[in-house]
Design a protein around this motif. Structure first.
Motif, short mmCIF file in Angstrom:
data_model
loop_
_atom_site.label_atom_id
_atom_site.label_comp_id
_atom_site.label_asym_id
_atom_site.label_seq_id
_atom_site.Cartn_x
_atom_site.Cartn_y
_atom_site.Cartn_z
N SER B 157 55.50 34.46 23.55
CA SER B 157 54.71 35.58 23.02
C SER B 157 53.24 35.50 23.41
CB SER B 157 54.82 35.58 21.50
OG SER B 157 54.39 34.33 21.01
N VAL B 158 52.84 34.43 24.11
CA VAL B 158 51.41 34.21 24.36
C VAL B 158 51.06 34.50 25.82
CG1 VAL B 158 49.61 32.44 24.50
CG2 VAL B 158 51.15 32.50 22.53
N MET B 159 49.98 35.25 26.03
CA MET B 159 49.44 35.47 27.37
C MET B 159 48.07 34.80 27.43
SD MET B 159 50.18 36.71 30.33
CE MET B 159 51.70 37.55 29.87
N LEU B 160 47.91 33.88 28.36
CA LEU B 160 46.63 33.18 28.50
C LEU B 160 45.69 33.99 29.40
CD1 LEU B 160 47.94 29.54 29.10
CD2 LEU B 160 47.11 30.55 26.97
N ILE B 161 44.42 34.08 28.98
CA ILE B 161 43.45 34.88 29.73
C ILE B 161 42.11 34.15 29.76
CG2 ILE B 161 42.22 37.08 29.79
CD1 ILE B 161 44.78 38.29 28.53
N PRO B 162 41.59 33.81 30.95
CA PRO B 162 40.31 33.10 31.02
C PRO B 162 39.17 33.94 30.45
CG PRO B 162 41.40 33.15 33.16
CD PRO B 162 42.15 34.08 32.27
N SER B 163 38.14 33.25 29.96
CA SER B 163 37.02 33.95 29.33
C SER B 163 36.30 34.87 30.32
CB SER B 163 36.04 32.95 28.73
OG SER B 163 35.60 32.07 29.75
N SER B 164 36.45 34.62 31.63
CA SER B 164 35.74 35.45 32.61
C SER B 164 36.57 36.67 33.04
CB SER B 164 35.40 34.61 33.84
OG SER B 164 36.58 34.23 34.51
N ALA B 165 37.74 36.89 32.42
CA ALA B 165 38.66 37.93 32.90
C ALA B 165 38.11 39.34 32.71
CB ALA B 165 39.99 37.82 32.18
N HIS B 166 38.71 40.28 33.43
CA HIS B 166 38.42 41.69 33.20
C HIS B 166 38.89 42.10 31.82
CE1 HIS B 166 38.60 41.98 37.75
NE2 HIS B 166 37.38 42.31 37.41
N ASP B 195 41.01 22.62 28.90
CA ASP B 195 41.27 23.64 27.88
C ASP B 195 42.61 24.32 28.16
OD1 ASP B 195 40.23 24.99 25.52
OD2 ASP B 195 40.24 26.78 26.78
N LEU B 196 42.89 24.56 29.44
CA LEU B 196 44.18 25.18 29.82
C LEU B 196 45.32 24.28 29.37
CD1 LEU B 196 45.91 27.26 31.36
CD2 LEU B 196 45.56 25.90 33.42
N GLU B 197 45.22 23.00 29.68
CA GLU B 197 46.26 22.02 29.31
C GLU B 197 46.57 22.10 27.82
OE1 GLU B 197 47.45 19.13 31.56
OE2 GLU B 197 48.98 19.56 30.04
N SER B 198 45.49 22.20 27.00
CA SER B 198 45.67 22.18 25.55
C SER B 198 46.34 23.46 25.04
CB SER B 198 44.32 21.98 24.86
OG SER B 198 43.58 23.19 24.94
N LYS B 199 46.35 24.51 25.86
CA LYS B 199 46.91 25.78 25.38
C LYS B 199 48.29 26.06 25.96
CE LYS B 199 42.57 27.38 23.87
NZ LYS B 199 41.24 27.80 24.18
N LEU B 200 48.79 25.19 26.80
CA LEU B 200 50.12 25.39 27.38
C LEU B 200 51.20 24.92 26.42
CD1 LEU B 200 49.49 24.26 31.07
CD2 LEU B 200 49.91 26.58 30.23
N SER B 201 52.26 25.74 26.31
CA SER B 201 53.39 25.36 25.47
C SER B 201 54.57 26.23 25.89
CB SER B 201 53.08 25.60 23.99
OG SER B 201 53.12 27.01 23.75
N ASP B 202 55.72 26.02 25.25
CA ASP B 202 56.87 26.86 25.63
C ASP B 202 56.81 28.24 24.97
OD1 ASP B 202 57.45 26.11 23.11
OD2 ASP B 202 59.34 25.07 23.59
N ASN B 203 55.65 28.55 24.33
CA ASN B 203 55.43 29.92 23.85
C ASN B 203 54.67 30.76 24.86
OD1 ASN B 203 56.66 29.62 21.39
ND2 ASN B 203 54.80 28.80 20.44
N VAL B 204 54.20 30.11 25.93
CA VAL B 204 53.35 30.82 26.90
C VAL B 204 54.21 31.61 27.89
CG1 VAL B 204 51.75 30.48 28.82
CG2 VAL B 204 51.42 29.23 26.68
N ALA B 205 53.99 32.94 27.89
CA ALA B 205 54.73 33.79 28.83
C ALA B 205 54.08 33.75 30.21
CB ALA B 205 54.75 35.23 28.32
N GLY B 206 52.76 33.58 30.24
CA GLY B 206 52.08 33.55 31.53
C GLY B 206 50.58 33.48 31.38
N ILE B 207 49.91 33.53 32.53
CA ILE B 207 48.45 33.55 32.56
C ILE B 207 48.02 34.66 33.51
CG2 ILE B 207 48.33 31.80 34.41
CD1 ILE B 207 45.73 30.78 33.06
N MET B 208 46.96 35.37 33.15
CA MET B 208 46.42 36.42 34.03
C MET B 208 45.13 35.91 34.65
SD MET B 208 46.98 39.81 31.67
CE MET B 208 47.03 41.02 32.99
N LEU B 209 45.08 35.90 35.97
CA LEU B 209 43.90 35.38 36.66
C LEU B 209 43.42 36.34 37.74
CD1 LEU B 209 44.74 31.64 37.44
CD2 LEU B 209 42.88 32.47 36.03
#
Lengths: 126, 478
Positions: B157-166, B195-209
């Motif tokens: 259910s989680v989408m990771l998004i860097p602080s610099s993203a659009h 920080d990325l490492e600490s937020k990765l889990s099997d709830n993560v659907a993906g990351i937008m970069l």
């Protein structure tokens, strides 16, 4: 130079907290309102909802950006400043008067800064 | 200021009068369903309507008028060859529901455009249906969701998004029902791996970069990031807004991205701004191809066709086949540039940005010094402290110099940000002219800050009340 008021406590996310007994009143600091620019909308938290310190509790929208307000303490929201719904600009006019919400504390706050420490912290941001 | 059509309206005035009806009126519609009274529309003569729009067009500003260094938007010149080709009758008069037999040329363009875009990006298949960048993001994230659900992996259910993203990235993820979690940037302005490492889990659907990211910096650790996200079962989404920096030099597909969008109205020279319309082509790796929107343009023994037989498809994401005439323009651009031309475009876009950054850094500091890609971010925080003039004041003063201002106050991790993207289509003389204007405004702030506060002096509207507009928007005439 951003205004910092003596006697209040501060978070590094730029919220101020005034504590009387087990009731905390929370707003955003002068530094935060200046960075945001003209505030156009304040999303108030639900009353009776519980928040842990560090959780996102409210959102403030300005002409520049949409920013999260992080709960600086842990507890239950008991009152919100509904005046901000019609007049969000009160935050720009006097941010230390324009409180956003009040909480009943579930534990004593930790990691908050006093006015002197927060002023020092602001200097590191330049 | 130009009046609205409603204000210019004079009762009874009109362009044409139809002759009186001299046959019996058609009575097929029940009178109770017919409108009584007249439509409340402006009443004007044709010539006055035309002049109204002609006046408005002279108030507009586009890439055909001058330099438009709007960071993150790639406002490059739109070659007129693209326009000429997209106006061919074979394209403009074709009905979108014509059978494949009668639309082979247009289907070929859909097929070959996807094919060429895949070659540029290192992806395998794609769709041209999405009508803009954020629409592409929405479609791409739906594909990611479909991929996980197909594997009975419903907890992501989680989408990771860097602080610099659009800003569109978290918005698209949120509209798709994902919970967005921000990943911090480190002192280099790049994704903070810890920080990325600490937020990765099997709830993560993906990351937008975005790569290069919105600071104009290349994510040096991209392969490592891809390995980390893939190892936890997540997918990588590439926001193609900054593709103009790397064509012919690096491919998102090779960096480990699984799905991406391209803004044809940025990188591929189709019109941008003023409604475009845009095109947010979405490209995927093979594993996500079964989920692409239907129909997909296909090539077979009998020529080109639209393939609807894709049972795992997420369905359609727009009416018909996307903004087709925009796709024709991008196709013309791809063919006229060729692979060498695209590579040269990215090289020149990057050289132009670095030239400007170097010249401007003599008076305004660059937020993250060093080499940049196709754009760079200035921080006017110290300047504001010294002069009382803000990034907004500088942007407004640029209007009086005849330029479209750069992007302001974005990305939000830079204080008093101005984000400049020159693109490859501007000459050295144009770049020097802008640098000179910016220097002049900088100096004025120290000698006469009041003049900056009261700029612009030459535009019809100077400083609209943005706060009031956001608080009490009035969008209806009545």
């Amino acid at each position: 130079m951003s205004k910092v008021v003596e006697g209040l406590l501060y978070s590094e996310d730029h919220e101020w907290v005034s504590i009387e007994g087990d009731i905390a009143t929370v707003g955003i600091t002068d530094y935060a309102q200046d960075e945001l620019g003209e505030v156009v909308y304040v999303e108030l938290p639900q009353e009776n909802s519980d928040f842990e310190s560090g959780e996102e509790v409210s959102e403030i929208e300005s002409v520049k950006a949409d920013s999260a307000v992080y709960c600086p303490v842990s507890g239950t929201v008991i009152e919100t400043n509904s005046e901000l719904e019609a007049k969000p600009e009160l935050i720009n006019q006097d941010c230390y008067k324009a409180w956003i919400f009040r909480m009943r504390l579930s534990s004593q706050p930790e990691d908050l800064l006093d006015a002197k420490a927060y002023s020092e912290f602001l200097k590191t941001l330049k | 200021m130009e009046k609205l059509l409603n204000e210019l309206s004079i009762n009874g005035r009109r362009a044409y009068r139809f002759p009186d009806l001299d046959v019996e009126a058609h009575k097929a519609i029940d009178p109770s369903l017919l409108r009584q009274g007249s439509l409340d529309l402006p009443q004007m003569a044709e010539v006055d309507v035309v002049r109204h729009y002609a006046r408005l067009s002279r108030l507009a500003y586009g890439v055909d008028d001058g330099f438009y260094p709007l960071g993150s938007c790639t406002m490059k010149y739109n070659p007129k060859l693209n326009e000429a080709l997209s106006h061919l009758e074979g394209f403009t008069e074709l009905h979108p529901l014509a059978d494949a037999e009668h639309s082979q040329g247009s289907l070929k363009i859909l097929y070959e455009t996807v094919d060429m875009l895949c070659k540029v990006t290192g992806m395998d298949q794609g769709t041209l249906q999405p009508c803009a960048g954020a629409h592409g993001e929405y479609t791409g994230l739906k594909l990611i969701r479909a991929y996980h659900l197909r594997r009975n992996d419903s907890k992501r259910s989680v989408m990771l998004i860097p602080s610099s993203a659009h800003g569109t990235n978290p918005a698209s993820a949120s509209v798709n029902g994902f919970e967005t979690v921000a990943v911090a940037s480190d002192e280099r302005g790049l994704v903070d791996l810890k920080d990325l490492e600490s937020k990765l889990s099997d709830n993560v659907a993906g990351i937008m970069l975005t790569n290069p990211n919105t600071l104009g910096l290349f994510e040096l650790d991209i392969r490592r990031i891809a390995d980390m996200v893939h190892a936890c079962g997540g997918l990588l989404y590439y926001d193609g807004a900054n593709m103009n920096a790397i064509m012919g030099f690096g491919r998102p597909g090779d960096m480990g991205f699984d799905v991406m969008h391209l803004n044809l109205h940025k990188t591929f020279s189709t019109p941008h701004g003023g409604g475009g319309p845009g095109s947010g082509a979405v490209l995927v790796k093979q594993a996500l191809a079964p989920f692409l929107p239907v129909p997909v343009a296909a090539k077979g023994l009998k020529g080109y066709s639209l393939d609807w037989d894709r049972p795992q498809s997420i369905g359609k994401v727009s009416g018909f086949w996307g903004n087709f005439l925009v796709i024709v323009r991008a196709y013309a651009y791809l063919l006229s540039m060729g692979s060498d031309g695209l590579r040269e475009a990215s090289a020149m876009a990057t050289i132009n940005a670095n030239y400007m950054a170097r010249c401007i850094s003599a008076f305004f500091p660059i937020a993250y010094p060093g080499l940049c890609k196709h754009e760079f971010v200035l921080s006017l925080a110290a300047f504001k402290e010294e002069t009382g003039c803000s990034a907004l004041d500088v942007a407004k003063a640029l209007l009086d110099k005849g330029y479209h201002p750069p992007t302001m106050y974005f990305p939000s991790l830079v204080h008093e940000a101005l984000m400049i993207e020159p693109t490859e289509t501007e000459s050295r003389e144009t770049l020097d002219g802008f640098i000179e204007a910016l220097k002049c405004i900088h100096d004025k702030a120290y000698s006469n800050p009041e003049e900056l506060h009261s700029s612009p002096a030459t535009t019809v509207i100077g400083r609209p009340d943005e706060a009031e507009a956001a608080k009490r928007a009035k969008v209806n005439w009545l």
